[in-house]
Design a protein around this motif. Structure first.
Motif, PDB file in Angstrom:
ATOM      1  N   SER A  81     -10.848  25.485 -25.388  1.00  0.00           N
ATOM      2  CA  SER A  81      -9.975  24.988 -25.993  1.00  0.00           C
ATOM      3  C   SER A  81      -8.605  24.769 -26.141  1.00  0.00           C
ATOM      4  O   SER A  81      -8.231  25.613 -25.049  1.00  0.00           O
ATOM      5  N   THR A  82      -7.429  24.175 -26.404  1.00  0.00           N
ATOM      6  CA  THR A  82      -6.950  24.037 -26.719  1.00  0.00           C
ATOM      7  C   THR A  82      -5.925  24.764 -27.740  1.00  0.00           C
ATOM      8  O   THR A  82      -5.848  24.319 -28.658  1.00  0.00           O
ATOM      9  N   PRO A  83      -4.755  25.791 -27.267  1.00  0.00           N
ATOM     10  CA  PRO A  83      -3.996  26.032 -28.443  1.00  0.00           C
ATOM     11  C   PRO A  83      -2.986  25.149 -29.021  1.00  0.00           C
ATOM     12  O   PRO A  83      -2.835  25.403 -30.635  1.00  0.00           O
ATOM     13  N   HIS A 103      -6.276  14.184 -21.219  1.00  0.00           N
ATOM     14  CA  HIS A 103      -6.373  15.427 -22.161  1.00  0.00           C
ATOM     15  C   HIS A 103      -7.126  16.007 -20.927  1.00  0.00           C
ATOM     16  O   HIS A 103      -8.695  15.610 -20.024  1.00  0.00           O
ATOM     17  N   ASP A 104      -6.675  16.700 -19.925  1.00  0.00           N
ATOM     18  CA  ASP A 104      -7.889  17.661 -18.026  1.00  0.00           C
ATOM     19  C   ASP A 104      -8.343  18.476 -18.859  1.00  0.00           C
ATOM     20  O   ASP A 104      -7.612  19.533 -19.277  1.00  0.00           O
ATOM     21  N   THR A 140       1.493  20.828 -18.493  1.00  0.00           N
ATOM     22  CA  THR A 140       0.993  21.954 -19.371  1.00  0.00           C
ATOM     23  C   THR A 140       1.463  22.881 -19.230  1.00  0.00           C
ATOM     24  O   THR A 140       2.663  22.658 -18.531  1.00  0.00           O
ATOM     25  N   THR A 141       1.211  24.410 -19.399  1.00  0.00           N
ATOM     26  CA  THR A 141       2.694  25.053 -20.272  1.00  0.00           C
ATOM     27  C   THR A 141       1.596  26.148 -18.940  1.00  0.00           C
ATOM     28  O   THR A 141       0.381  27.140 -19.411  1.00  0.00           O
ATOM     29  N   ILE A 150       1.282  29.880 -20.168  1.00  0.00           N
ATOM     30  CA  ILE A 150       0.012  29.626 -21.513  1.00  0.00           C
ATOM     31  C   ILE A 150      -1.352  29.757 -20.671  1.00  0.00           C
ATOM     32  O   ILE A 150      -1.934  29.904 -21.420  1.00  0.00           O
ATOM     33  N   ASN A 151      -1.266  29.269 -19.192  1.00  0.00           N
ATOM     34  CA  ASN A 151      -2.636  28.591 -18.477  1.00  0.00           C
ATOM     35  C   ASN A 151      -2.744  27.313 -19.628  1.00  0.00           C
ATOM     36  O   ASN A 151      -4.212  27.190 -20.012  1.00  0.00           O
ATOM     37  N   GLY A 152      -1.866  26.729 -20.749  1.00  0.00           N
ATOM     38  CA  GLY A 152      -2.594  25.858 -21.235  1.00  0.00           C
ATOM     39  C   GLY A 152      -1.294  24.540 -21.859  1.00  0.00           C
ATOM     40  O   GLY A 152      -0.576  25.085 -21.833  1.00  0.00           O
ATOM     41  N   LEU A 153      -2.121  23.890 -22.854  1.00  0.00           N
ATOM     42  CA  LEU A 153      -0.916  23.204 -23.393  1.00  0.00           C
ATOM     43  C   LEU A 153      -0.579  23.496 -24.457  1.00  0.00           C
ATOM     44  O   LEU A 153      -0.938  24.574 -25.657  1.00  0.00           O
ATOM     45  N   SER A 154       1.462  23.686 -24.426  1.00  0.00           N
ATOM     46  CA  SER A 154       1.745  24.154 -25.597  1.00  0.00           C
ATOM     47  C   SER A 154       2.554  22.649 -26.318  1.00  0.00           C
ATOM     48  O   SER A 154       2.597  21.831 -25.911  1.00  0.00           O
TER      49      SER A 154
END
Ligand SMILES: C[C@H](O)[C@H](O)[C@H]1CNC2=NC(N)=NC(=O)C2=N1
Length: 95
Positions: A2-4, A20-21, A71-72, A75-79
């Motif tokens: 899931s992405t934040p 989206h990967d 990617t960020t 946070i190891n994910g999308l922001s």
């Protein structure tokens, strides 16, 4: 994964051609330009904005093509910074 970021933000990027990967929680897009100089000019303009945002793309350039992953890392994910930089890159690519 899931992405934040809000689902509608991700959908906005997907509508603009970003993929989206889910394995990395990143977005990818390949930009095609008229020639190498245009591609490099895009990278130069993006670099200035990346510094302003303190948010940097993962990218590669082969001749007229610039492949981008956002990617960020913190946070190891999308922001929201990925959304902001993606939309800035789309605007810069339009010239
Ligand atoms: C210390 C940290 O690397 C910096 O704050 C910035 C630099 N640019 C960055 N760029 C990206 N894509 N993700 C980050 O987490 C990030 N962090």
């Amino acid at each position: 994964m899931s992405t934040p970021i809000p689902r509608e933000d991700l959908q906005t990027l997907q509508d603009a051609g970003w993929a989206h990967d889910q394995t990395r929680d990143a977005v990818n897009k390949s930009f095609q330009f008229a020639n190498f100089v245009e591609a490099f000019a895009f990278m130069t303009k993006t670099a200035i904005w990346a510094e302003k945002l303190n948010h940097h793309p993962e990218w590669s350039n082969v001749y007229k093509t610039v492949d981008v992953t956002l990617t960020t890392h913190d946070i190891n994910g999308l922001s929201h910074l990925d959304v902001k930089l993606a939309q800035k890159m789309d605007a810069l690519a339009k010239g």
